[in-house]
Design a protein around this motif. Structure first.
Motif, PDB file in Angstrom:
ATOM      1  N   GLY A 548       0.747  -1.244   0.046  1.00 29.02           N
ATOM      2  CA  GLY A 548       0.151  -0.073  -0.103  1.00 29.02           C
ATOM      3  C   GLY A 548       0.625   1.325   0.043  1.00 29.02           C
ATOM      4  N   GLY A 549       1.970   1.064   0.154  1.00 30.25           N
ATOM      5  CA  GLY A 549       2.959   2.395   0.043  1.00 30.25           C
ATOM      6  C   GLY A 549       2.841   3.223  -1.086  1.00 30.25           C
ATOM      7  N   SER A 550       2.612   2.518  -2.478  1.00 28.94           N
ATOM      8  CA  SER A 550       2.734   3.219  -3.739  1.00 28.94           C
ATOM      9  C   SER A 550       1.434   2.859  -4.303  1.00 28.94           C
ATOM     10  CB  SER A 550       3.874   2.746  -4.537  1.00 28.94           C
ATOM     11  OG  SER A 550       4.228   3.189  -5.670  1.00 28.94           O
ATOM     12  N   TRP A 551       0.821   3.992  -5.162  1.00 30.35           N
ATOM     13  CA  TRP A 551      -0.388   3.941  -6.064  1.00 30.35           C
ATOM     14  C   TRP A 551       0.321   4.246  -7.262  1.00 30.35           C
ATOM     15  CZ3 TRP A 551      -5.750   5.364  -4.351  1.00 30.35           C
ATOM     16  CH2 TRP A 551      -5.938   4.888  -2.883  1.00 30.35           C
ATOM     17  N   ARG A 552      -0.335   3.522  -8.458  1.00 32.64           N
ATOM     18  CA  ARG A 552      -0.192   3.879  -9.703  1.00 32.64           C
ATOM     19  C   ARG A 552      -1.459   4.041 -10.543  1.00 32.64           C
ATOM     20  NH1 ARG A 552       2.242  -0.563 -11.416  1.00 32.64           N
ATOM     21  NH2 ARG A 552       0.470  -1.208 -12.806  1.00 32.64           N
ATOM     22  N   ILE A 553      -1.454   5.166 -11.218  1.00 33.89           N
ATOM     23  CA  ILE A 553      -2.651   5.559 -12.082  1.00 33.89           C
ATOM     24  C   ILE A 553      -2.551   4.973 -13.520  1.00 33.89           C
ATOM     25  CG2 ILE A 553      -4.283   7.359 -13.019  1.00 33.89           C
ATOM     26  CD1 ILE A 553      -3.451   9.177 -10.857  1.00 33.89           C
ATOM     27  N   ASP A 554      -3.206   3.827 -13.800  1.00 33.55           N
ATOM     28  CA  ASP A 554      -2.754   3.019 -15.170  1.00 33.55           C
ATOM     29  C   ASP A 554      -3.290   3.983 -16.064  1.00 33.55           C
ATOM     30  OD1 ASP A 554      -1.449   1.082 -13.849  1.00 33.55           O
ATOM     31  OD2 ASP A 554      -3.444   0.172 -13.219  1.00 33.55           O
ATOM     32  N   ASN A 555      -4.539   4.375 -15.739  1.00 36.98           N
ATOM     33  CA  ASN A 555      -5.268   5.288 -17.079  1.00 36.98           C
ATOM     34  C   ASN A 555      -6.086   6.079 -16.619  1.00 36.98           C
ATOM     35  OD1 ASN A 555      -5.440   6.188 -19.523  1.00 36.98           O
ATOM     36  ND2 ASN A 555      -6.413   4.468 -20.528  1.00 36.98           N
ATOM     37  N   ALA A 556      -6.341   7.343 -17.431  1.00 37.55           N
ATOM     38  CA  ALA A 556      -7.617   8.262 -16.687  1.00 37.55           C
ATOM     39  C   ALA A 556      -8.332   8.347 -17.939  1.00 37.55           C
ATOM     40  CB  ALA A 556      -6.908   9.518 -16.201  1.00 37.55           C
ATOM     41  N   LEU A 557      -9.597   8.512 -18.152  1.00 35.53           N
ATOM     42  CA  LEU A 557     -10.106   8.970 -19.333  1.00 35.53           C
ATOM     43  C   LEU A 557     -11.414   9.557 -18.847  1.00 35.53           C
ATOM     44  CD1 LEU A 557      -9.930   4.973 -19.021  1.00 35.53           C
ATOM     45  CD2 LEU A 557     -10.116   5.540 -21.467  1.00 35.53           C
ATOM     46  N   LEU A 558     -11.890  10.341 -19.848  1.00 35.59           N
ATOM     47  CA  LEU A 558     -12.863  11.318 -19.764  1.00 35.59           C
ATOM     48  C   LEU A 558     -13.769  11.578 -21.104  1.00 35.59           C
ATOM     49  CD1 LEU A 558     -14.233  13.100 -17.556  1.00 35.59           C
ATOM     50  CD2 LEU A 558     -13.165  14.935 -18.372  1.00 35.59           C
ATOM     51  N   SER A 559     -15.068  11.681 -21.206  1.00 36.34           N
ATOM     52  CA  SER A 559     -15.730  11.843 -22.454  1.00 36.34           C
ATOM     53  C   SER A 559     -15.338  13.391 -22.982  1.00 36.34           C
ATOM     54  CB  SER A 559     -17.023  11.608 -22.509  1.00 36.34           C
ATOM     55  OG  SER A 559     -18.051  12.004 -23.675  1.00 36.34           O
ATOM     56  N   CYS A 560     -15.343  13.217 -24.490  1.00 33.96           N
ATOM     57  CA  CYS A 560     -15.194  14.859 -24.909  1.00 33.96           C
ATOM     58  C   CYS A 560     -16.483  15.831 -24.436  1.00 33.96           C
ATOM     59  CB  CYS A 560     -14.923  14.654 -26.301  1.00 33.96           C
ATOM     60  SG  CYS A 560     -16.299  13.964 -27.183  1.00 33.96           S
ATOM     61  N   ARG A 561     -17.269  14.877 -24.187  1.00 37.69           N
ATOM     62  CA  ARG A 561     -18.592  15.815 -23.890  1.00 37.69           C
ATOM     63  C   ARG A 561     -18.679  16.777 -22.777  1.00 37.69           C
ATOM     64  NH1 ARG A 561     -22.635  13.158 -22.310  1.00 37.69           N
ATOM     65  NH2 ARG A 561     -24.133  14.978 -22.529  1.00 37.69           N
ATOM     66  N   VAL A 562     -17.695  16.266 -21.669  1.00 33.36           N
ATOM     67  CA  VAL A 562     -17.710  17.074 -20.515  1.00 33.36           C
ATOM     68  C   VAL A 562     -16.264  17.771 -20.183  1.00 33.36           C
ATOM     69  CG1 VAL A 562     -19.575  15.842 -19.508  1.00 33.36           C
ATOM     70  CG2 VAL A 562     -17.083  14.759 -19.291  1.00 33.36           C
ATOM     71  N   PHE A 563     -15.411  17.956 -21.455  1.00 31.54           N
ATOM     72  CA  PHE A 563     -14.348  18.647 -21.258  1.00 31.54           C
ATOM     73  C   PHE A 563     -14.370  20.072 -20.699  1.00 31.54           C
ATOM     74  CE2 PHE A 563     -11.660  16.406 -25.177  1.00 31.54           C
ATOM     75  CZ  PHE A 563     -11.846  15.135 -24.312  1.00 31.54           C
ATOM     76  N   ALA A 564     -13.286  20.472 -19.989  1.00 32.64           N
ATOM     77  CA  ALA A 564     -13.299  21.909 -19.618  1.00 32.64           C
ATOM     78  C   ALA A 564     -14.114  22.364 -18.400  1.00 32.64           C
ATOM     79  CB  ALA A 564     -13.303  22.771 -20.762  1.00 32.64           C
ATOM     80  N   ARG A 565     -14.500  21.151 -17.678  1.00 32.95           N
ATOM     81  CA  ARG A 565     -15.482  21.720 -16.554  1.00 32.95           C
ATOM     82  C   ARG A 565     -14.733  21.077 -15.096  1.00 32.95           C
ATOM     83  NH1 ARG A 565     -21.143  19.069 -18.927  1.00 32.95           N
ATOM     84  NH2 ARG A 565     -20.874  20.054 -20.833  1.00 32.95           N
ATOM     85  N   GLY A 566     -13.348  21.013 -15.372  1.00 34.54           N
ATOM     86  CA  GLY A 566     -12.596  20.626 -14.057  1.00 34.54           C
ATOM     87  C   GLY A 566     -12.890  19.164 -13.308  1.00 34.54           C
ATOM     88  N   ILE A 567     -13.713  18.356 -14.120  1.00 36.70           N
ATOM     89  CA  ILE A 567     -14.204  17.070 -13.594  1.00 36.70           C
ATOM     90  C   ILE A 567     -12.901  16.349 -13.408  1.00 36.70           C
ATOM     91  CG2 ILE A 567     -15.419  14.935 -14.134  1.00 36.70           C
ATOM     92  CD1 ILE A 567     -17.549  16.557 -15.539  1.00 36.70           C
ATOM     93  N   GLU A 568     -11.878  16.137 -14.455  1.00 39.57           N
ATOM     94  CA  GLU A 568     -10.694  15.398 -14.082  1.00 39.57           C
ATOM     95  C   GLU A 568      -9.957  15.833 -12.986  1.00 39.57           C
ATOM     96  OE1 GLU A 568      -9.842  18.766 -16.994  1.00 39.57           O
ATOM     97  OE2 GLU A 568     -11.374  17.554 -16.429  1.00 39.57           O
ATOM     98  N   GLN A 569      -9.729  17.083 -12.683  1.00 36.93           N
ATOM     99  CA  GLN A 569      -9.177  17.608 -11.657  1.00 36.93           C
ATOM    100  C   GLN A 569      -9.791  17.310 -10.187  1.00 36.93           C
ATOM    101  OE1 GLN A 569      -8.079  21.950 -11.435  1.00 36.93           O
ATOM    102  NE2 GLN A 569      -7.958  21.836  -9.104  1.00 36.93           N
TER     103      GLN A 569
END
Length: 649
Positions: A548-569
């Motif tokens: 549990g000492g290390s996490w890895r984000i293998d992938n992150a995805l977001l639909s283009c329909r909701v870009f630029a709304r800060g959801i990914e952040q």
């Protein structure tokens, strides 16, 4: 004395001549990026209700001689699709059309063929090519003789029922074996019942019972696809009905070619559709012309009273086409119009004309003007925040189709003509919108895009982006994927290209395997706002080391329909804080660049990650030390609900 000018080889000739010239000159591998466009032109010359164009198969014969390694040496980014083939009869006629069908969808075939009649051994032996690492598809091509060759002489319907039941059980157990040990998708097929088999029974009652037994056997094969995520069954009956006889008697008797070349060509076309869907290349938008495409007549010349989509013989053919278009729209395909017409008369027809099966509300975008159609298609793609490779364009004008094919080669062009009775067949021939499974989000996609117009109005009326986002009222739910969401998460990985940090594609079985793996998190992103629900719009995939000492984000995805709304952040901020609160010392992540995801290159640095290295393929590695001062916050305009433990529901 006059001197004849010499024309360079391959210039001023048709697409097949061009391919032959490139092959003769040894330049086919170098010019491979031209191949999909040339094959698309060849495919358009075929009978839409029959087998693929013969010249397309001839082109496949040329391409099958090409070493995939040569193509990759010239074009390292070419998408390779590996297929292992086995079967019951001689299948040499499959290689050329399969090569051509994959190539015209941008896929370079790497094929492995089993021995004659080796289907049982190949499926039974987990060391065979069917199970080899990297095989995307395992094709097991069967025919009716797998049953009839095991019948006693003479035979009765009861014998067919007994043997067919045993064969179905055997195929089912082998399919389970492949799902457990194979890495790709197993493709089976139904077995057409030939007239020569049925006519061996002289009484009508026995023939009827044989038909029942055989249809139940084929239905059992089709049910295998419903039972297993990585089993696909192609129904050969409709293909045989449209492509000609199942086999040619002399070739069947002397060469054991029990499925004819035309039927195998149609089968190869279906495999092309399947491969495109597995690679996430299904199209999303159908853009249609209007005059002599959606209705009979020219609105500007004939007026609204002079056009028809019902009430006349030709008009009824256009009405059938409208209903086929509407059927696609009801299943999540976005519909748009690109027509050289004045806008107001077009809208009046779509609102009021009694013949129309499609109305204004069925379309997410209507571009009716006198601008060039390639520019209008670009506008439609930009308005929908999609790439032009998401579009299919259907038009009856050879000029407009040629213009779009030349200037926007990523757009799939459906070339209609002056025979409206064939419009439906031409539209559906290539399965441009085929997906592994239809999700709930697909069925409401058009309505979601229509509500985007209201969001755009709010944005245009706001004084700033901050004011717009504050008024939008974004709500985000971020938690482990639930069982009913697996198909949608798979679809997001397959179809999302722009906001996809690694572009790794996952089938449903892959998502389920991750959910069942210790130390793995598959988190779904769902969003809503004041205008309604957006549904499941993204996902984050995480690996946690044993301590549990290390996490890895293998992938992150977001639909283009909701870009630029800060959801990914918001979601990644929640991941980082959860990692720190769980005792982790660091979180790793990576970004693999593609032609379409460059806009997210700076995502991880913007959240406090430090770059730690770059691989030979351009993949960039990042690390976050989880210091309090470097943890990003959730944007103030977002209401976030985050859970990291699966709900038991």
């Amino acid at each position: 004395m006059a001197t004849a000018a010499r024309t360079p080889v391959g210039e001023g000739t048709g697409p097949l001549d061009r391919l032959r010239a490139l092959h003769r000159e040894g330049r086919l591998a170098h010019a491979y990026p031209e191949v999909p466009g040339l094959l698309a032109e060849l495919a358009s010359t075929g009978d839409p209700a029959g087998p693929p164009a013969p010249d397309l198969v001839r082109a496949g014969q040329l391409l099958a001689r090409l070493d995939p390694g040569e193509v990759l040496a010239e074009h390292p980014g070419t998408d390779v699709f590996t297929v292992a083939v086995t079967g019951h009869s001689t299948l040499s006629g499959l290689t050329a059309p399969l090569t051509a069908e994959l190539a015209r969808h941008g896929l370079l075939l790497r094929a492995h063929s089993g021995d004659f009649g080796s289907w049982f051994r190949d499926l039974q032996d987990t060391g065979s090519e069917l199970y080899a690492a990297g095989a995307d598809l395992a094709l097991c091509v069967l025919d009716a003789h797998v049953v009839f060759d095991e019948l006693p002489h003479p035979w009765l319907v009861a014998d067919v029922e007994r043997v067919a039941a045993a064969k179905l059980a055997l195929i089912g157990s082998l399919a389970e074996r492949y799902v457990a040990h194979g890495g790709g998708t197993l493709v089976l097929n139904t077995l057409p019942l030939q007239r020569s088999h049925a006519r061996r029974l002289v009484d009508a009652g026995s023939r009827a019972r044989l038909g029942i037994v055989w249809r139940e056997f084929n239905a059992g094969l089709l049910r295998l696809a419903a039972a297993h995520d990585r089993v696909h069954v192609i129904d050969l009956d409709p293909l045989a009905a449209s492509c000609g006889p199942v086999s040619e008697p002399r070739l069947a008797a002397y060469a054991k070619v029990l499925l004819g070349d035309e039927l195998l060509s149609c089968y190869a076309r279906e495999i092309g559709h399947l491969a495109r869907g597995l690679r996430g290349r299904a199209k999303k938008v159908l853009v249609v012309d209007l005059d002599n495409t959606l209705w009979d007549g020219i609105l500007g010349d004939d007026g609204a009273e002079g056009i028809a989509a019902a009430t006349t013989y030709r008009g009824e053919a256009f009405g059938r086409f409208q209903k086929a278009v509407g059927q696609l729209g009801a299943q999540g395909v976005l519909l748009a119009v690109c027509s050289k017409n004045d806008r107001e008369p077009v809208l009046k027809v779509l609102r009021d004309h009694p013949d129309m099966a499609l109305r204004e509300s069925d379309f997410v975008r209507i571009n009716a003007n006198w601008d060039p159609k390639d520019g209008n298609l670009l506008d439609i793609a930009q308005r929908l925040n999609l790439g032009v490779d998401s579009l299919v364009f259907a038009d009856d004008s050879a000029f407009e189709c040629g213009l779009v094919a030349r200037s926007l080669p990523a757009v799939a062009v459906v070339r209609l003509d002056d025979e409206p009775a064939l419009h439906v067949e031409r539209l559906l021939a290539d399965g441009w919108f085929d997906v592994p499974e239809l999700t709930a989000e697909d069925r409401v996609r058009a309505e979601q895009y229509r509500t985007d117009a209201a969001r755009q109005d709010l944005q245009e009326s706001a004084g700033s982006m901050e004011e717009y986002l504050a008024g939008l009222g974004v709500r985000v739910s971020f938690s482990p994927v639930r069982e009913h969401e697996i198909a949608r998460v798979s679809q997001v990985t397959l179809r999302t290209n722009q906001f996809n940090l690694t572009t790794e594609r996952l089938q449903q079985a892959d998502v389920r395997a991750l959910l069942d793996s210790p130390g793995r998190l598959v988190l779904a992103i769902r969003s809503a706002d004041r205008f309604g629900e957006n549904g499941l719009v993204g996902a984050v995939l995480i690996s946690i080391d044993e301590g549990g000492g290390s996490w890895r984000i293998d992938n992150a995805l977001l639909s283009c329909r909701v870009f630029a709304r800060g959801i990914e952040q918001a979601c990644l901020a929640a991941v980082l804080r959860q990692a720190r609160d769980s005792g982790a010392a660091e979180v790793h992540a990576r970004y693999r660049p593609t032609a379409k995801n460059r806009r997210v290159r700076g995502l991880y640095p913007s959240l406090g990650f430090a770059e730690t290295g770059e691989g030979g393929d351009g993949t960039v590695s990042f690390r976050h030390h989880l210091a309090e001062e470097s943890l990003p916050g959730v944007p103030a305009h977002i209401e976030l609900t985050a859970e990291f433990t699966a709900r038991q529901d």
